[in-house]
Scaffold this motif. Structure first.
Motif, mmCIF file in Angstrom:
data_model
loop_
_atom_site.group_PDB
_atom_site.id
_atom_site.type_symbol
_atom_site.label_atom_id
_atom_site.label_comp_id
_atom_site.label_asym_id
_atom_site.label_seq_id
_atom_site.Cartn_x
_atom_site.Cartn_y
_atom_site.Cartn_z
ATOM 1 N N GLY A 1 34.390 13.822 0.097
ATOM 2 C CA GLY A 1 33.391 13.428 1.084
ATOM 3 C C GLY A 1 33.997 12.593 2.193
ATOM 4 O O GLY A 1 35.169 12.750 2.539
ATOM 5 N N GLU A 2 33.210 11.685 2.752
ATOM 6 C CA GLU A 2 33.659 10.875 3.872
ATOM 7 C C GLU A 2 34.674 9.829 3.428
ATOM 8 O O GLU A 2 34.436 9.081 2.473
ATOM 9 N N LEU A 3 35.801 9.788 4.151
ATOM 10 C CA LEU A 3 36.820 8.778 3.900
ATOM 11 C C LEU A 3 36.771 7.673 4.944
ATOM 12 O O LEU A 3 36.925 6.486 4.620
ATOM 13 N N LEU A 4 36.588 8.086 6.204
ATOM 14 C CA LEU A 4 36.598 7.152 7.318
ATOM 15 C C LEU A 4 35.427 7.442 8.248
ATOM 16 O O LEU A 4 34.999 8.595 8.374
ATOM 17 N N ARG A 5 34.952 6.406 8.899
ATOM 18 C CA ARG A 5 33.990 6.570 9.989
ATOM 19 C C ARG A 5 34.673 6.049 11.253
ATOM 20 O O ARG A 5 35.185 4.926 11.267
ATOM 21 N N GLU A 6 34.687 6.870 12.298
ATOM 22 C CA GLU A 6 35.365 6.487 13.535
ATOM 23 C C GLU A 6 34.365 6.245 14.658
ATOM 24 O O GLU A 6 33.399 6.990 14.813
ATOM 25 N N GLU B 1 30.526 8.717 17.569
ATOM 26 C CA GLU B 1 30.688 8.395 16.148
ATOM 27 C C GLU B 1 31.154 9.663 15.430
ATOM 28 O O GLU B 1 30.580 10.741 15.620
ATOM 29 N N LEU B 2 32.197 9.515 14.591
ATOM 30 C CA LEU B 2 32.771 10.657 13.880
ATOM 31 C C LEU B 2 32.921 10.334 12.396
ATOM 32 O O LEU B 2 33.210 9.189 12.023
ATOM 33 N N ARG B 3 32.743 11.360 11.566
ATOM 34 C CA ARG B 3 32.994 11.262 10.130
ATOM 35 C C ARG B 3 34.296 11.984 9.804
ATOM 36 O O ARG B 3 34.446 13.150 10.146
ATOM 37 N N TRP B 4 35.236 11.301 9.188
ATOM 38 C CA TRP B 4 36.453 11.940 8.704
ATOM 39 C C TRP B 4 36.206 12.323 7.243
ATOM 40 O O TRP B 4 36.180 11.450 6.356
#
Length: 280
Positions: A116-121, A108-111
């Motif tokens: 702040g956070e735009l996307l969660r991968e 799991e990654l936070r872009w």
């Protein structure tokens, strides 16, 4: 896993290291990536931070424009201005490893950038043996818009630079004395392959071959970004011709399977191996 990398194995051999990227400067858009990746015989098939493009980092996911934030690294292409140094780099931050072992992992990654956070991968990576001289990297990434608003993904091409539709899955191969050969099932050469859709695309070096294929309908719809003469690299483009709009809470999923083979394959051999890898 060490503090800085995870080892991936196939057929009892180490074939890749997955690096956290957390030691990288902000101008490279820090992100996890695979390097070195090797054939089963041990030949390297990736390059990282090369002199020609220091922000190229082995194998990974990199996007030059997510709502104006640069997750590719280096300069940003600005319409009517060209490549421009901007303080707009994002970072892919590790959040968790739901699964993690030498046979593959789920991450799991936070872009994150700017506010702040735009996307969660959710990223799934696994090595699979294909033959005694070839293995495949099965790489899936799912990007969910967690910003609470609509996001737009672009590229230098959508921002005014023709032919530069890069952004998404990208594989930087090693630069050798001669440019690699590049071909698909029915086309050849950089000009004949770049910017076009094809079931698969192959890149051959001195004693190695990479064969990349989109393994879902959405992925096969994305054109290939190909470089051979200037530097060796292949990517699957999320926004080659027009910006990709992602609604709040919407998820964009792409899966790329790459055969990593010893030796120089011809069209028939490449087609056979990639078919076997995708349908395994």
């Amino acid at each position: 896993m060490s503090d800085d990398y995870l080892v991936l194995r196939c057929a009892g051999r180490m074939v890749a290291r997955y690096r956290t990227g957390r030691d990288l400067p902000s101008t490279l858009a820090p992100r996890p990536h695979l390097h070195p990746v090797t054939t089963l015989a041990g030949t390297p098939v990736t390059e990282t931070r090369p002199a020609d493009h220091p922000h190229h980092l082995g194998v990974g996911v990199a996007v030059p424009d997510v709502e104006g934030h640069n997750f590719w690294g280096g300069r940003t292409f600005v319409r009517n201005e060209g490549p421009t140094e901007l303080d707009n780099h994002g970072v892919q931050q590790h959040a968790a490893f739901p699964l993690c072992d030498p046979d593959g992992f789920v991450q799991e990654l936070r872009w994150a950038a700017g506010e702040g956070e735009l996307l969660r991968e959710r990223r799934t990576v696994a090595p699979v043996q294909v033959t005694d001289s070839a293995w495949a990297l099965d790489f899936t990434f799912a990007l969910t818009n967690t910003s609470g608003r609509e996001l737009s993904i672009g590229s230098p091409a959508t921002n005014g630079r023709p032919g530069a539709g890069y952004g998404g899955f990208f594989w930087r191969a090693p630069k050798e004395a001669a440019a690699p050969e590049v071909f698909t099932a029915d086309a050849g050469g950089e000009d004949g392959v770049h910017g076009r859709r094809a079931d698969w695309v192959a890149l051959t070096g001195d004693d190695w071959t990479l064969v990349l294929a989109g393994a879902t309908d959405d992925t096969r719809h994305d054109p290939w970004f190909v470089r051979a003469t200037e530097y060796p690299g292949v990517g699957s483009s999320l926004a080659a011709e027009e910006r990709l709009t992602v609604a709040a809470d919407e998820t964009v999923v792409r899966r790329i399977v790459t055969v990593v083979a010893d030796g120089r394959l011809d069209r028939g051999q490449a087609a056979t191996l990639i078919h076997k890898a995708v349908t395994a």
